[in-house]
Design an enzyme around this catalytic site. Structure first.
Site, PDB file in Angstrom:
ATOM      1  N   GLU A  85     -28.667  30.648   9.433  1.00 48.49           N
ATOM      2  CA  GLU A  85     -29.307  31.722  10.197  1.00 48.49           C
ATOM      3  C   GLU A  85     -28.674  33.066   9.890  1.00 48.49           C
ATOM      4  OE1 GLU A  85     -32.468  31.514  11.396  1.00 48.49           O
ATOM      5  OE2 GLU A  85     -31.757  29.839  12.601  1.00 48.49           O
ATOM      6  N   HIS A  86     -29.534  34.068   9.739  1.00 49.48           N
ATOM      7  CA  HIS A  86     -29.094  35.418   9.365  1.00 49.48           C
ATOM      8  C   HIS A  86     -28.359  35.384   8.027  1.00 49.48           C
ATOM      9  CE1 HIS A  86     -30.302  37.668  12.955  1.00 49.48           C
ATOM     10  NE2 HIS A  86     -30.043  36.558  13.616  1.00 49.48           N
TER      11      HIS A  86
ATOM     12  N   SER B 260     -59.420  38.831  17.732  1.00 53.87           N
ATOM     13  CA  SER B 260     -58.537  37.679  17.933  1.00 53.87           C
ATOM     14  C   SER B 260     -58.980  36.893  19.155  1.00 53.87           C
ATOM     15  CB  SER B 260     -57.097  38.144  18.128  1.00 53.87           C
ATOM     16  OG  SER B 260     -56.334  37.056  18.650  1.00 53.87           O
TER      17      SER B 260
ATOM     18  N   SER C 127     -42.495  33.517  20.663  1.00 59.63           N
ATOM     19  CA  SER C 127     -41.573  32.396  20.817  1.00 59.63           C
ATOM     20  C   SER C 127     -40.509  32.331  19.725  1.00 59.63           C
ATOM     21  CB  SER C 127     -42.358  31.086  20.808  1.00 59.63           C
ATOM     22  OG  SER C 127     -43.042  30.962  19.578  1.00 59.63           O
TER      23      SER C 127
ATOM     24  N   LEU D  96     -41.195  31.590  16.637  1.00 61.79           N
ATOM     25  CA  LEU D  96     -41.588  30.570  15.656  1.00 61.79           C
ATOM     26  C   LEU D  96     -42.419  31.210  14.544  1.00 61.79           C
ATOM     27  CD1 LEU D  96     -42.354  27.626  18.109  1.00 61.79           C
ATOM     28  CD2 LEU D  96     -40.238  28.103  16.874  1.00 61.79           C
ATOM     29  N   SER D  97     -42.245  32.524  14.402  1.00 64.55           N
ATOM     30  CA  SER D  97     -42.798  33.277  13.277  1.00 64.55           C
ATOM     31  C   SER D  97     -44.309  33.381  13.247  1.00 64.55           C
ATOM     32  CB  SER D  97     -42.290  32.714  11.953  1.00 64.55           C
ATOM     33  OG  SER D  97     -40.977  33.106  11.784  1.00 64.55           O
TER      34      SER D  97
ATOM     35  N   SER E 131     -45.783  36.164  13.406  1.00 64.76           N
ATOM     36  CA  SER E 131     -46.128  37.328  12.584  1.00 64.76           C
ATOM     37  C   SER E 131     -46.110  36.984  11.098  1.00 64.76           C
ATOM     38  CB  SER E 131     -45.226  38.529  12.899  1.00 64.76           C
ATOM     39  OG  SER E 131     -43.887  38.237  12.624  1.00 64.76           O
TER      40      SER E 131
ATOM     41  N   GLU F 267     -43.831  43.658   6.478  1.00 64.47           N
ATOM     42  CA  GLU F 267     -43.077  43.609   7.743  1.00 64.47           C
ATOM     43  C   GLU F 267     -41.946  44.646   7.723  1.00 64.47           C
ATOM     44  OE1 GLU F 267     -43.103  40.188   9.844  1.00 64.47           O
ATOM     45  OE2 GLU F 267     -41.793  41.060  11.359  1.00 64.47           O
TER      46      GLU F 267
ATOM     47  N   ASP G 144     -39.004  33.579   6.804  1.00 56.34           N
ATOM     48  CA  ASP G 144     -40.173  33.196   7.606  1.00 56.34           C
ATOM     49  C   ASP G 144     -41.434  33.118   6.752  1.00 56.34           C
ATOM     50  OD1 ASP G 144     -38.245  33.528   9.520  1.00 56.34           O
ATOM     51  OD2 ASP G 144     -39.113  35.345  10.374  1.00 56.34           O
TER      52      ASP G 144
HETATM   53  C1  GLA Z   1     -35.850  36.293  11.648  1.00 54.51           C
HETATM   54  C2  GLA Z   1     -36.138  36.960  10.315  1.00 54.51           C
HETATM   55  C3  GLA Z   1     -35.709  36.064   9.168  1.00 54.51           C
HETATM   56  C4  GLA Z   1     -34.256  35.618   9.351  1.00 54.51           C
HETATM   57  C5  GLA Z   1     -34.013  35.111  10.754  1.00 54.51           C
HETATM   58  C6  GLA Z   1     -32.553  34.858  11.023  1.00 54.51           C
HETATM   59  O1  GLA Z   1     -36.607  35.134  11.791  1.00 54.51           O
HETATM   60  O2  GLA Z   1     -37.507  37.267  10.204  1.00 54.51           O
HETATM   61  O3  GLA Z   1     -35.888  36.730   7.945  1.00 54.51           O
HETATM   62  O4  GLA Z   1     -33.383  36.650   9.021  1.00 54.51           O
HETATM   63  O5  GLA Z   1     -34.474  35.985  11.735  1.00 54.51           O
HETATM   64  O6  GLA Z   1     -32.092  33.839  10.219  1.00 54.51           O
END
Ligand code: GLA
Length: 364
Positions: free
Chosen positions: A10-11, A44, A102, A104-105, A107, A139, A151
């Site tokens: 993560e990150h 939408s 949430s 869970l991406s 976008s 983005e 994501d």
């Molecule tokens: C968000 C960002 C990703 C990633 C995560 C952290 O989801 O969109 O690119 O950096 O945070 O891992």
């Protein structure tokens, strides 16, 4: 196009390390019809109160009033910038079943979906990886969120029952089957509303960049280039102690991700779980992107027999945790974590026992 959950790493994406996300069987669905003029009409099914939002190819600028349509507009803007010329407008209908906000991406999923619809409608030759990069670019530059590639890559490149071991420095990737005999992936949604994800996220990015600059007395391009031992040998070059902590997380998390994927390939689910737990501690103490809600969910999960590993996932502050839970402990997990969370935080969390799905599917 699917949403995603990240199992570990993560990150690390914008720090040049590895991530390990998988696509989910929930996502965003769309229908597109090319027009004769330059008008774009969005609708939408999730925001029916907004009605039809009308804009034009000559008005591809971000605005607050444009709401969710800033994501597809950003993708259109990026297409134009890259020389994929949109010769006509379109009517676009969207529906999504990723729970709103949430983490869970949704976008990224909407960006990948838009890219795919434009590609196929206008007949461009663009790879799925380039569609992911277009989504990330839009983005970053249209929507002002300085995200990495995870994501969009997970949404575009997902594969059923596999996570994607991605080196974000090179975009080399490998599919790793997620075999969890007797266990399930459980996502817990903290439902935190008041969140400053994007400003805090951009701060973390700046702090890591400062750390990298300080470290560049050594010949490295990203924090992901360092092993733990190399970091320890050179960390004093980072002047600011906060930036030093951020860099420590980036380096250790990347190495943890490499080890975790090896553990999974060796069917060592217990080790995989331990590395997930360590990841959370590092995100809590060094990267400082958790908060009381995510910490409560994870710390309650750790207390339960049959929980193999649990950590926050995604950008942090709010959003979700991901846990690997033995089949016969799933009900107790939902019961106990749910009750403890409600008692401490004051509102209920949501739980999803998920399946790993494929990337985008074209239905017609
Ligand atoms: C968000 C960002 C990703 C990633 C995560 C952290 O989801 O969109 O690119 O950096 O945070 O891992």
């Amino acid at each position: 196009a699917p949403g995603r959950v990240n199992l570990i790493g993560e990150h690390t994406d914008y720090n040049g390390g590895h991530v390990f996300p998988c696509a989910l069987t929930i996502g965003t669905y769309g229908v597109i019809r090319k027009r004769e003029d330059r008008t774009i009409r969005f609708y939408s099914l999730n925001f029916t109160n907004n009605g039809i939002i009308t804009t034009s190819l000559d008005d591809l600028v971000p605005s607050e009033a444009a709401g969710w349509t800033n994501y597809p507009k950003g993708v259109m803007w990026t297409f134009e910038k890259r020389g994929y010329h949109l010769t006509a407008g379109a009517d676009i209908l969207i529906y999504g079943d990723i729970p709103a906000g949430s983490g869970l991406s949704s976008s990224a999923s909407l960006e990948v979906l838009t890219g795919l619809m434009l590609r196929d409608t206008f007949g461009f030759d663009i790879s799925m990886i380039d569609l992911a990069l277009i989504g990330q670019y839009s983005e970053n530059n249209f929507n002002g969120m300085n995200c990495g590639i995870m994501d969009q890559f997970a949404s575009a490149m997902g594969k059923k029952d596999c996570a994607i071991f991605l080196d974000t420095n090179t975009l080399n990737y490998e599919y790793a089957p997620v075999k969890l005999p007797d266990a399930r992936i459980v996502i817990t949604n903290s439902k935190v509303k008041h969140s400053l994800v994007s400003s805090a996220y951009n701060d973390r990015r700046r702090e890591s960049e400062t750390a990298l600059k300080d470290l560049q007395t050594v010949d490295i391009k990203t924090l992901g280039d360092l092993t733990e031992a190399e970091f320890e040998a050179h960390k004093d070059a980072i002047k600011d102690p906060v930036c030093r902590k951020r860099a420590k997380h980036a380096v250790y998390e990347n190495q943890r991700t490499i080890k975790a994927v090896e553990a999974l390939q060796n069917n060592d689910v217990a080790l995989f779980g331990k590395l997930m737990n360590d990841s959370h501690v590092s995100l809590r103490d060094d990267y400082e992107v958790t908060g009381i809600e995510l910490d409560t969910l994870v710390e309650e999960a750790w207390k339960i027999d049959g929980v193999i590993g649990s950590r926050m996932t995604g950008a942090g502050f709010g959003g979700c945790t991901v846990s690997i839970v033995k089949d016969d402990a799933v009900d107790a997990f939902i019961e106990k974590v749910g009750t403890a969370y409600k008692n401490k935080i004051g509102y209920a969390a949501d739980f999803y026992v998920v399946e790993i799905g494929d990337g985008p599917v074209k239905l017609a």
